[in-house]
Design a protein around this motif. Structure first.
Motif, mmCIF file in Angstrom:
data_model
loop_
_atom_site.group_PDB
_atom_site.id
_atom_site.type_symbol
_atom_site.label_atom_id
_atom_site.label_comp_id
_atom_site.label_asym_id
_atom_site.label_seq_id
_atom_site.Cartn_x
_atom_site.Cartn_y
_atom_site.Cartn_z
ATOM 1 N N GLN A 71 15.521 41.681 29.435
ATOM 2 C CA GLN A 71 16.283 40.704 28.652
ATOM 3 C C GLN A 71 15.803 40.722 27.203
ATOM 4 O OE1 GLN A 71 16.432 36.801 30.432
ATOM 5 N NE2 GLN A 71 17.230 37.559 32.358
ATOM 6 N N VAL A 72 16.749 40.855 26.290
ATOM 7 C CA VAL A 72 16.431 40.879 24.857
ATOM 8 C C VAL A 72 16.902 39.554 24.278
ATOM 9 C CG1 VAL A 72 16.659 42.139 22.695
ATOM 10 C CG2 VAL A 72 16.830 43.367 24.882
ATOM 11 N N ILE A 73 15.959 38.615 24.112
ATOM 12 C CA ILE A 73 16.278 37.245 23.719
ATOM 13 C C ILE A 73 15.681 36.973 22.347
ATOM 14 C CG2 ILE A 73 16.074 34.812 24.341
ATOM 15 C CD1 ILE A 73 15.562 35.753 27.244
ATOM 16 N N PRO A 74 16.502 36.623 21.354
ATOM 17 C CA PRO A 74 15.955 36.272 20.046
ATOM 18 C C PRO A 74 15.308 34.894 20.067
ATOM 19 C CG PRO A 74 18.307 35.936 20.039
ATOM 20 C CD PRO A 74 17.969 36.528 21.385
ATOM 21 N N GLY A 75 14.625 34.562 18.977
ATOM 22 C CA GLY A 75 13.984 33.260 18.901
ATOM 23 C C GLY A 75 12.638 33.251 19.603
ATOM 24 N N ALA A 177 21.941 37.763 22.142
ATOM 25 C CA ALA A 177 21.056 38.386 23.119
ATOM 26 C C ALA A 177 21.780 39.470 23.913
ATOM 27 C CB ALA A 177 20.493 37.318 24.054
ATOM 28 N N GLY A 178 21.009 40.150 24.750
ATOM 29 C CA GLY A 178 21.585 41.177 25.609
ATOM 30 C C GLY A 178 20.560 41.702 26.586
ATOM 31 N N VAL A 179 20.865 42.830 27.190
ATOM 32 C CA VAL A 179 19.976 43.442 28.179
ATOM 33 C C VAL A 179 19.841 44.928 27.872
ATOM 34 C CG1 VAL A 179 20.460 41.776 30.012
ATOM 35 C CG2 VAL A 179 21.890 43.791 29.793
ATOM 36 N N VAL A 180 18.694 45.484 28.241
ATOM 37 C CA VAL A 180 18.437 46.912 28.076
ATOM 38 C C VAL A 180 17.716 47.432 29.310
ATOM 39 C CG1 VAL A 180 18.246 46.790 25.551
ATOM 40 C CG2 VAL A 180 16.188 46.537 26.958
ATOM 41 N N ASN A 181 17.710 48.746 29.452
ATOM 42 C CA ASN A 181 16.819 49.397 30.400
ATOM 43 C C ASN A 181 15.474 49.531 29.687
ATOM 44 O OD1 ASN A 181 15.225 51.396 31.642
ATOM 45 N ND2 ASN A 181 16.980 52.560 32.353
ATOM 46 N N PRO A 182 14.478 48.701 30.025
ATOM 47 C CA PRO A 182 13.244 48.685 29.242
ATOM 48 C C PRO A 182 12.436 49.969 29.357
ATOM 49 C CG PRO A 182 13.002 47.325 31.199
ATOM 50 C CD PRO A 182 14.439 47.735 31.137
ATOM 51 N N LEU A 183 12.453 50.595 30.531
ATOM 52 C CA LEU A 183 11.692 51.825 30.701
ATOM 53 C C LEU A 183 12.278 52.939 29.838
ATOM 54 C CD1 LEU A 183 9.377 53.252 32.134
ATOM 55 C CD2 LEU A 183 10.956 53.805 33.997
ATOM 56 N N ALA A 184 13.603 53.030 29.794
ATOM 57 C CA ALA A 184 14.234 54.027 28.936
ATOM 58 C C ALA A 184 13.947 53.732 27.469
ATOM 59 C CB ALA A 184 15.741 54.062 29.186
ATOM 60 N N LEU A 185 13.951 52.453 27.091
ATOM 61 C CA LEU A 185 13.730 52.097 25.702
ATOM 62 C C LEU A 185 12.328 52.487 25.247
ATOM 63 C CD1 LEU A 185 14.669 50.804 23.086
ATOM 64 C CD2 LEU A 185 14.039 48.560 24.019
ATOM 65 N N VAL A 186 11.308 52.232 26.056
ATOM 66 C CA VAL A 186 9.955 52.569 25.631
ATOM 67 C C VAL A 186 9.764 54.082 25.601
ATOM 68 C CG1 VAL A 186 8.834 52.438 27.916
ATOM 69 C CG2 VAL A 186 7.531 51.891 25.859
ATOM 70 N N HIS A 187 10.416 54.818 26.514
ATOM 71 C CA HIS A 187 10.343 56.284 26.471
ATOM 72 C C HIS A 187 11.011 56.830 25.212
ATOM 73 C CE1 HIS A 187 8.681 58.142 30.220
ATOM 74 N NE2 HIS A 187 8.645 56.866 30.541
ATOM 75 N N GLU A 188 12.169 56.308 24.877
ATOM 76 C CA GLU A 188 12.869 56.783 23.691
ATOM 77 C C GLU A 188 12.114 56.399 22.421
ATOM 78 O OE1 GLU A 188 16.700 58.463 23.604
ATOM 79 O OE2 GLU A 188 14.785 59.206 24.384
ATOM 80 N N LEU A 189 11.464 55.238 22.436
ATOM 81 C CA LEU A 189 10.657 54.837 21.292
ATOM 82 C C LEU A 189 9.486 55.806 21.109
ATOM 83 C CD1 LEU A 189 10.688 52.573 19.176
ATOM 84 C CD2 LEU A 189 9.212 51.234 20.694
#
Length: 424
Positions: A71-75, A177-189
């Motif tokens: 979950q990508v939540i601002p604030g 806000a939104g949602v991501v695949n966190p494992l893919a995001l950290v790999h791509e980062l």
């Protein structure tokens, strides 16, 4: 979050290769920990012209960045008026402005860099389970609307329509806000950070940080040694004695998650718009649909390592409370890991010695918060200008009686669940 249970196949890694290497000679910056904050800082520092070495004790995504709920939540946990009372108007406005943009940073990065990351940006629903919680949502909505945020109050029927769950009194939606695949995001980062010039080594824990004049000397379990002008320790809930007192300044807890088998079409009324959801309980649960149609639900768990599927039974009860019609659906994946919680539920930035910096405490906002901190932290490390930081640099303050944290956390969770059960 340290996945003593294997990372769930719900989160899939991208196929793009990542080149791992160790720098020859000393560098400008060593980053300890290859999660969202460490890799984001490495990316921005490398693009600013600094030589960077990232050292990770495990695999990419082995910590909280790889196994969280996506979950990508601002604030922050605190609303703008609370921040103003705590920090004063100028500091609160700076932090509120930063925190309001954290989801933008994540989704803009995915788009700009064409990252291979499954994502959806349809908002986050905070569902109120009591009238008291609903009144809190009213105030939260008022404050964020005053700052121009795309938010709205929801009545009982609207929450039911968005979630497919009955029993909530209402709530609010934050469409940033939104949602991501966190494992893919950290790999791509990791991929784009190394492409930018940062060096990366995996499966080699840092064992010591020793200051020698203007240089930090870093040594690892594998016998590596490197010098650096600056060091970022981005280990969070996996922190140990590497930085004195750091691990005693927060309490780590276990966050457990479950994922059902893919839901059939007859259950398309469950989260039909793809929003992320958290409820308003003290011991909250959070849930979302995965890209392959599963319902993924998480929440707090025992502080010990799980032994059997029964250790996730409290999440199955929450799932069936929300969606009784899913009682016959199989739970196909179970996993857990550590999260770091600060006593004041506030993220902290520390610099206990010159050139040694670290952050602690995500409070359920880690994906956006820690990834967004990378740019200002890199700028501070490059320039020494603390005015670019959204948070003040504060001393590390160990929690009194920290050795009894397991007893305290267990008592807190039990008491909070009792209050949650009594509230109406």
């Amino acid at each position: 979050m340290q996945p003593l249970v294997p990372v769930s196949p719900v989160w899939r890694r991208p196929v793009s290769p990542i080149v791992c290497r160790f720098a020859e000679g000393d560098v400008d910056l060593v980053v300890v920990g290859a999660g969202f904050q460490g890799l984001s800082t490495a990316l921005h520092a490398a693009r600013a012209g600094l030589s960077v070495q990232v050292i990770e004790a495990g695999a990419i995504g082995a910590g909280a960045s790889g196994v969280n709920g996506g979950q990508v939540i601002p604030g922050l946990k605190q609303d703008p008026e609370t921040l103003r009372a705590l920090l004063g108007e100028a500091a609160a406005n700076r932090l509120t402005g930063f925190a309001s943009r954290t989801a933008d940073v994540v989704f803009d990065l995915i788009a700009k860099e064409k990252l291979e990351v499954e994502h959806q940006r349809n908002g986050w629903v905070q569902a109120a389970h009591t009238e008291t919680a609903l009144q809190t949502a009213v105030q939260r909505n008022r404050q964020w609307r005053a700052h121009g945020a795309d938010v709205a109050l929801l009545n009982r029927a609207e929450v039911e329509l968005l979630t497919g769950a009955q029993g909530y009194r209402g709530g609010w939606i934050d469409r940033r806000a939104g949602v991501v695949n966190p494992l893919a995001l950290v790999h791509e980062l990791a991929r784009i950070a190394t492409d930018a010039g940062a060096d990366l080594v995996l499966n080699d824990a840092v064992t010591s940080l020793v200051r020698d004049g203007h240089t930090w000397r870093i040594r690892t379990v594998g016998g590596r040694s490197i010098g650096a002008r600056k060091v970022l320790v981005a280990t969070h809930a996996c922190s140990d004695s590497l930085v004195p007192k750091l691990a005693r300044s927060f309490v780590w807890m276990n966050s457990f998650q479950i994922a059902t088998e893919p839901l059939p079409a007859e259950f398309d009324f469950i989260l039909p718009g793809g929003q992320a959801v958290s409820d308003s309980r003290r011991i909250l649960v959070y849930y979302r649909r995965s890209p392959d149609g599963r319902l993924v639900l998480g929440g707090r768990g025992p502080m010990r390592a799980p032994k059997t599927a029964q250790d996730w039974a409290h999440l199955e009860r929450a799932l069936h409370r929300l969606y009784p019609m899913l009682a016959s659906m199989r739970i196909e994946h179970r996993w857990f890991g550590r999260v770091a919680m600060t006593p004041d539920q506030f993220p902290h930035l520390h610099e206990p010695e010159a050139g040694l910096i670290m952050a602690a405490g995500c409070q359920g906002r880690g994906v956006g918060l820690m990834l967004s901190l990378g740019e200002p932290v890199a700028r501070y490390l490059a320039t020494g200008d603390a005015g670019c930081l959204p948070l003040p640099l504060t001393p590390i303050r160990p929690i009194p009686l920290h050795r009894f944290r397991r007893i305290g956390v267990a008592a807190y969770i039990a008491w909070s669940r009792l209050l949650d059960g009594l509230e109406r």
